[in-house]
Design a protein around this motif. Sequence first.
Motif, PDB file in Angstrom:
ATOM      1  N   VAL A  12     -18.556 -15.173 -53.667  1.00 47.15           N
ATOM      2  CA  VAL A  12     -17.845 -16.407 -53.314  1.00 47.15           C
ATOM      3  C   VAL A  12     -17.222 -17.015 -54.566  1.00 47.15           C
ATOM      4  N   SER A  13     -18.011 -17.132 -55.621  1.00 47.64           N
ATOM      5  CA  SER A  13     -17.495 -17.714 -56.872  1.00 47.64           C
ATOM      6  C   SER A  13     -16.334 -16.899 -57.422  1.00 47.64           C
ATOM      7  N   TYR A  14     -16.470 -15.586 -57.396  1.00 47.50           N
ATOM      8  CA  TYR A  14     -15.411 -14.717 -57.895  1.00 47.50           C
ATOM      9  C   TYR A  14     -14.126 -14.901 -57.092  1.00 47.50           C
ATOM     10  N   PHE A  15     -14.238 -14.847 -55.759  1.00 43.74           N
ATOM     11  CA  PHE A  15     -13.047 -14.959 -54.918  1.00 43.74           C
ATOM     12  C   PHE A  15     -12.415 -16.349 -55.024  1.00 43.74           C
ATOM     13  N   VAL A  16     -13.230 -17.392 -55.134  1.00 39.13           N
ATOM     14  CA  VAL A  16     -12.687 -18.748 -55.282  1.00 39.13           C
ATOM     15  C   VAL A  16     -11.845 -18.825 -56.553  1.00 39.13           C
ATOM     16  N   GLN A  17     -12.380 -18.336 -57.660  1.00 40.51           N
ATOM     17  CA  GLN A  17     -11.637 -18.402 -58.925  1.00 40.51           C
ATOM     18  C   GLN A  17     -10.391 -17.528 -58.885  1.00 40.51           C
ATOM     19  N   LYS A  18     -10.506 -16.352 -58.289  1.00 38.08           N
ATOM     20  CA  LYS A  18      -9.364 -15.439 -58.189  1.00 38.08           C
ATOM     21  C   LYS A  18      -8.214 -16.094 -57.432  1.00 38.08           C
ATOM     22  N   TYR A  19      -8.510 -16.619 -56.250  1.00 36.74           N
ATOM     23  CA  TYR A  19      -7.431 -17.201 -55.437  1.00 36.74           C
ATOM     24  C   TYR A  19      -6.968 -18.553 -55.984  1.00 36.74           C
ATOM     25  N   ALA A  20      -7.862 -19.302 -56.588  1.00 35.90           N
ATOM     26  CA  ALA A  20      -7.459 -20.576 -57.194  1.00 35.90           C
ATOM     27  C   ALA A  20      -6.461 -20.320 -58.323  1.00 35.90           C
ATOM     28  N   ARG A  21      -6.721 -19.287 -59.137  1.00 37.06           N
ATOM     29  CA  ARG A  21      -5.783 -18.927 -60.208  1.00 37.06           C
ATOM     30  C   ARG A  21      -4.436 -18.526 -59.625  1.00 37.06           C
ATOM     31  N   GLN A  22      -4.453 -17.687 -58.596  1.00 38.73           N
ATOM     32  CA  GLN A  22      -3.202 -17.230 -57.982  1.00 38.73           C
ATOM     33  C   GLN A  22      -2.396 -18.392 -57.415  1.00 38.73           C
ATOM     34  N   MET A  23      -3.095 -19.389 -56.891  1.00 41.12           N
ATOM     35  CA  MET A  23      -2.412 -20.518 -56.247  1.00 41.12           C
ATOM     36  C   MET A  23      -2.273 -21.715 -57.181  1.00 41.12           C
ATOM     37  N   ALA A  37     -24.175 -21.969 -45.970  1.00 41.84           N
ATOM     38  CA  ALA A  37     -23.611 -21.446 -44.724  1.00 41.84           C
ATOM     39  C   ALA A  37     -22.993 -20.068 -44.942  1.00 41.84           C
ATOM     40  N   LEU A  38     -22.309 -19.898 -46.060  1.00 44.91           N
ATOM     41  CA  LEU A  38     -21.690 -18.604 -46.349  1.00 44.91           C
ATOM     42  C   LEU A  38     -22.743 -17.523 -46.570  1.00 44.91           C
ATOM     43  N   THR A  39     -23.845 -17.893 -47.192  1.00 47.15           N
ATOM     44  CA  THR A  39     -24.918 -16.938 -47.446  1.00 47.15           C
ATOM     45  C   THR A  39     -25.637 -16.555 -46.157  1.00 47.15           C
ATOM     46  N   GLU A  40     -25.783 -17.510 -45.235  1.00 48.72           N
ATOM     47  CA  GLU A  40     -26.500 -17.253 -43.988  1.00 48.72           C
ATOM     48  C   GLU A  40     -25.653 -16.499 -42.964  1.00 48.72           C
ATOM     49  N   TRP A  41     -24.344 -16.557 -43.089  1.00 55.10           N
ATOM     50  CA  TRP A  41     -23.465 -15.918 -42.109  1.00 55.10           C
ATOM     51  C   TRP A  41     -23.621 -14.397 -42.171  1.00 55.10           C
ATOM     52  N   ASP A  42     -23.516 -13.709 -41.008  1.00 55.51           N
ATOM     53  CA  ASP A  42     -23.725 -12.260 -40.958  1.00 55.51           C
ATOM     54  C   ASP A  42     -22.564 -11.440 -41.514  1.00 55.51           C
ATOM     55  N   ARG A  48     -14.514  -7.803 -46.808  1.00 56.00           N
ATOM     56  CA  ARG A  48     -13.123  -8.192 -46.562  1.00 56.00           C
ATOM     57  C   ARG A  48     -13.041  -9.489 -45.761  1.00 56.00           C
ATOM     58  N   GLU A  49     -13.950  -9.652 -44.826  1.00 54.03           N
ATOM     59  CA  GLU A  49     -13.971 -10.884 -44.041  1.00 54.03           C
ATOM     60  C   GLU A  49     -14.316 -12.066 -44.943  1.00 54.03           C
ATOM     61  N   LEU A  50     -15.283 -11.892 -45.820  1.00 52.94           N
ATOM     62  CA  LEU A  50     -15.642 -12.946 -46.772  1.00 52.94           C
ATOM     63  C   LEU A  50     -14.451 -13.261 -47.672  1.00 52.94           C
ATOM     64  N   GLN A  51     -13.809 -12.240 -48.180  1.00 52.34           N
ATOM     65  CA  GLN A  51     -12.661 -12.420 -49.068  1.00 52.34           C
ATOM     66  C   GLN A  51     -11.543 -13.193 -48.350  1.00 52.34           C
ATOM     67  N   ASN A  52     -11.232 -12.813 -47.122  1.00 50.89           N
ATOM     68  CA  ASN A  52     -10.186 -13.502 -46.359  1.00 50.89           C
ATOM     69  C   ASN A  52     -10.573 -14.943 -46.066  1.00 50.89           C
ATOM     70  N   PHE A  53     -11.846 -15.165 -45.759  1.00 55.42           N
ATOM     71  CA  PHE A  53     -12.324 -16.519 -45.484  1.00 55.42           C
ATOM     72  C   PHE A  53     -12.163 -17.403 -46.724  1.00 55.42           C
ATOM     73  N   ILE A  54     -12.540 -16.878 -47.882  1.00 55.86           N
ATOM     74  CA  ILE A  54     -12.448 -17.653 -49.126  1.00 55.86           C
ATOM     75  C   ILE A  54     -10.982 -17.916 -49.476  1.00 55.86           C
ATOM     76  N   GLU A  55     -10.116 -16.939 -49.281  1.00 48.92           N
ATOM     77  CA  GLU A  55      -8.692 -17.149 -49.548  1.00 48.92           C
ATOM     78  C   GLU A  55      -8.162 -18.303 -48.695  1.00 48.92           C
ATOM     79  N   LEU A  70     -16.110 -24.477 -42.379  1.00 47.80           N
ATOM     80  CA  LEU A  70     -17.372 -23.941 -41.880  1.00 47.80           C
ATOM     81  C   LEU A  70     -17.517 -24.072 -40.374  1.00 47.80           C
ATOM     82  N   THR A  71     -16.801 -24.997 -39.753  1.00 43.05           N
ATOM     83  CA  THR A  71     -16.912 -25.142 -38.300  1.00 43.05           C
ATOM     84  C   THR A  71     -16.502 -23.852 -37.608  1.00 43.05           C
ATOM     85  N   GLY A  72     -15.557 -23.157 -38.169  1.00 39.50           N
ATOM     86  CA  GLY A  72     -15.150 -21.870 -37.611  1.00 39.50           C
ATOM     87  C   GLY A  72     -16.290 -20.867 -37.647  1.00 39.50           C
ATOM     88  N   LEU A  73     -17.060 -20.862 -38.722  1.00 34.90           N
ATOM     89  CA  LEU A  73     -18.197 -19.944 -38.828  1.00 34.90           C
ATOM     90  C   LEU A  73     -19.257 -20.303 -37.799  1.00 34.90           C
TER      91      LEU A  73
END
Length: 165
Positions: A12-23, A37-42, A48-55, A70-73
Amino acid sequence: MRERREDIPLLVSYFVQKYARQMQKRIEMIPAAAMKALTEWDWPGNIRELQNFIERAVILTRGRSLEAPLTGLRKVRRDEPTPTAAPQGQEEIIRVVKETIDVFNNKKSVADEHTRKQREEIVRALTESKGRVGGGDGAAACLGLNRTTLLSRMKKLGIDPKQFS
Protein backbone atom coordinates in the motif's frame (compact mmCIF):
# COMPACT_ATOMS: atom_id res chain seq x y z
CA MET A 1 -2.06 -12.08 -0.98
CA ARG A 2 -4.36 -13.91 1.38
CA GLU A 3 -1.38 -15.89 2.63
CA ARG A 4 0.90 -12.86 3.08
CA ARG A 5 -1.26 -10.17 4.69
CA GLU A 6 1.81 -8.75 6.45
CA ASP A 7 3.03 -7.54 3.03
CA ILE A 8 -0.09 -5.47 2.35
CA PRO A 9 0.98 -2.36 4.35
CA LEU A 10 4.31 -2.28 2.48
CA LEU A 11 2.56 -2.68 -0.88
CA VAL A 12 0.00 0.00 0.00
CA SER A 13 2.75 2.45 0.96
CA TYR A 14 4.71 1.67 -2.19
CA PHE A 15 1.72 2.09 -4.51
CA VAL A 16 0.57 5.29 -2.76
CA GLN A 17 3.99 6.90 -3.24
CA LYS A 18 4.30 5.63 -6.81
CA TYR A 19 0.96 7.05 -7.94
CA ALA A 20 1.29 10.21 -5.86
CA ARG A 21 4.59 10.95 -7.64
CA GLN A 22 3.02 10.28 -11.05
CA MET A 23 0.11 12.59 -10.25
CA GLN A 24 2.30 15.22 -8.60
CA LYS A 25 0.53 14.88 -5.26
CA ARG A 26 2.01 14.85 -1.80
CA ILE A 27 0.35 12.17 0.30
CA GLU A 28 2.04 11.94 3.67
CA MET A 29 -0.36 9.77 5.65
CA ILE A 30 -2.40 6.61 5.29
CA PRO A 31 -5.11 6.51 7.98
CA ALA A 32 -4.91 3.52 10.34
CA ALA A 33 -8.55 2.60 9.63
CA ALA A 34 -7.83 2.50 5.91
CA MET A 35 -4.72 0.38 6.38
CA LYS A 36 -6.64 -2.02 8.64
CA ALA A 37 -9.46 -2.38 6.10
CA LEU A 38 -7.00 -2.91 3.26
CA THR A 39 -5.14 -5.54 5.25
CA GLU A 40 -8.34 -7.40 6.19
CA TRP A 41 -9.76 -7.42 2.65
CA ASP A 42 -9.40 -10.74 0.76
CA TRP A 43 -8.23 -9.14 -2.53
CA PRO A 44 -9.73 -11.74 -4.87
CA GLY A 45 -8.00 -10.03 -7.79
CA ASN A 46 -4.68 -10.35 -5.95
CA ILE A 47 -2.00 -7.64 -6.18
CA ARG A 48 -3.38 -6.05 -9.35
CA GLU A 49 -6.68 -5.36 -7.62
CA LEU A 50 -4.85 -3.74 -4.70
CA GLN A 51 -2.73 -1.70 -7.11
CA ASN A 52 -5.80 -0.49 -9.03
CA PHE A 53 -7.62 0.32 -5.80
CA ILE A 54 -4.69 2.41 -4.52
CA GLU A 55 -4.36 4.23 -7.85
CA ARG A 56 -8.04 5.17 -7.66
CA ALA A 57 -7.64 6.26 -4.02
CA VAL A 58 -4.71 8.53 -4.97
CA ILE A 59 -6.78 10.04 -7.79
CA LEU A 60 -9.61 10.80 -5.36
CA THR A 61 -7.32 12.16 -2.62
CA ARG A 62 -7.48 15.94 -2.24
CA GLY A 63 -5.21 16.52 0.77
CA ARG A 64 -2.12 15.00 2.33
CA SER A 65 -3.98 12.01 3.84
CA LEU A 66 -4.99 9.11 1.59
CA GLU A 67 -8.74 9.09 0.97
CA ALA A 68 -9.43 5.43 0.24
CA PRO A 69 -13.01 4.65 -0.87
CA LEU A 70 -13.45 1.92 1.75
CA THR A 71 -17.24 1.81 1.43
CA GLY A 72 -16.74 0.04 -1.87
CA LEU A 73 -14.68 -2.65 -0.15
CA ARG A 74 -17.19 -3.15 2.64
CA LYS A 75 -20.11 -3.21 0.22
CA VAL A 76 -18.57 -5.81 -2.04
CA ARG A 77 -17.48 -7.93 0.89
CA ARG A 78 -20.91 -8.04 2.58
CA ASP A 79 -23.25 -8.09 -0.37
CA GLU A 80 -23.78 -11.06 -2.61
CA PRO A 81 -24.51 -10.27 -6.26
CA THR A 82 -28.21 -9.66 -6.81
CA PRO A 83 -30.20 -8.49 -9.81
CA THR A 84 -30.58 -5.06 -8.18
CA ALA A 85 -26.84 -4.76 -7.51
CA ALA A 86 -25.92 -4.32 -11.18
CA PRO A 87 -27.43 -0.85 -11.72
CA GLN A 88 -25.82 0.40 -8.49
CA GLY A 89 -22.49 -0.95 -9.69
CA GLN A 90 -22.93 0.77 -13.04
CA GLU A 91 -23.78 4.04 -11.30
CA GLU A 92 -20.67 3.69 -9.15
CA ILE A 93 -18.54 3.02 -12.24
CA ILE A 94 -20.03 6.04 -14.02
CA ARG A 95 -19.39 8.23 -10.96
CA VAL A 96 -15.76 7.03 -10.66
CA VAL A 97 -15.12 7.54 -14.38
CA LYS A 98 -16.53 11.08 -14.21
CA GLU A 99 -14.42 11.87 -11.13
CA THR A 100 -11.33 10.46 -12.81
CA ILE A 101 -11.92 12.52 -15.96
CA ASP A 102 -12.44 15.64 -13.83
CA VAL A 103 -9.19 14.94 -11.96
CA PHE A 104 -7.23 14.50 -15.18
CA ASN A 105 -8.75 17.65 -16.69
CA ASN A 106 -7.86 19.55 -13.54
CA LYS A 107 -4.37 18.01 -13.60
CA LYS A 108 -3.94 19.31 -17.14
CA SER A 109 -4.94 22.83 -16.09
CA VAL A 110 -2.63 22.59 -13.07
CA ALA A 111 0.20 21.49 -15.38
CA ASP A 112 -0.57 24.39 -17.75
CA GLU A 113 -0.49 26.80 -14.81
CA HIS A 114 2.82 25.34 -13.62
CA THR A 115 4.30 25.73 -17.12
CA ARG A 116 3.09 29.34 -17.31
CA LYS A 117 4.64 30.19 -13.92
CA GLN A 118 7.89 28.46 -14.86
CA ARG A 119 8.02 30.45 -18.10
CA GLU A 120 7.41 33.72 -16.22
CA GLU A 121 10.21 32.94 -13.74
CA ILE A 122 12.68 32.20 -16.52
CA VAL A 123 11.71 35.33 -18.46
CA ARG A 124 12.06 37.45 -15.30
CA ALA A 125 15.51 35.97 -14.55
CA LEU A 126 16.66 36.47 -18.14
CA THR A 127 15.42 40.06 -18.10
CA GLU A 128 17.29 40.77 -14.86
CA SER A 129 20.46 39.14 -16.19
CA LYS A 130 20.14 40.90 -19.58
CA GLY A 131 19.89 37.57 -21.44
CA ARG A 132 22.90 35.97 -19.78
CA VAL A 133 22.18 32.31 -18.96
CA GLY A 134 25.35 31.07 -17.23
CA GLY A 135 27.89 32.53 -14.83
CA GLY A 136 27.58 34.01 -11.39
CA ASP A 137 25.24 36.78 -12.47
CA GLY A 138 23.33 34.70 -15.03
CA ALA A 139 19.71 33.59 -14.99
CA ALA A 140 20.62 30.01 -13.99
CA ALA A 141 22.36 31.23 -10.82
CA CYS A 142 19.43 33.55 -10.08
CA LEU A 143 17.01 30.60 -10.33
CA GLY A 144 19.29 28.19 -8.49
CA LEU A 145 19.56 25.88 -11.50
CA ASN A 146 22.39 24.35 -13.47
CA ARG A 147 23.03 26.18 -16.73
CA THR A 148 22.24 23.07 -18.77
CA THR A 149 18.98 22.52 -16.88
CA LEU A 150 17.90 26.07 -17.59
CA LEU A 151 18.87 25.76 -21.25
CA SER A 152 16.84 22.56 -21.51
CA ARG A 153 13.78 24.21 -19.95
CA MET A 154 14.18 27.25 -22.18
CA LYS A 155 14.31 25.02 -25.25
CA LYS A 156 11.20 23.14 -24.08
CA LEU A 157 9.35 26.43 -23.51
CA GLY A 158 10.63 28.06 -26.69
CA ILE A 159 12.50 30.88 -24.93
CA ASP A 160 15.40 32.50 -26.78
CA PRO A 161 17.86 34.28 -24.43
CA LYS A 162 18.88 36.68 -27.21
CA GLN A 163 15.48 38.36 -26.86
CA PHE A 164 16.57 39.69 -23.46
CA SER A 165 20.04 41.08 -24.20
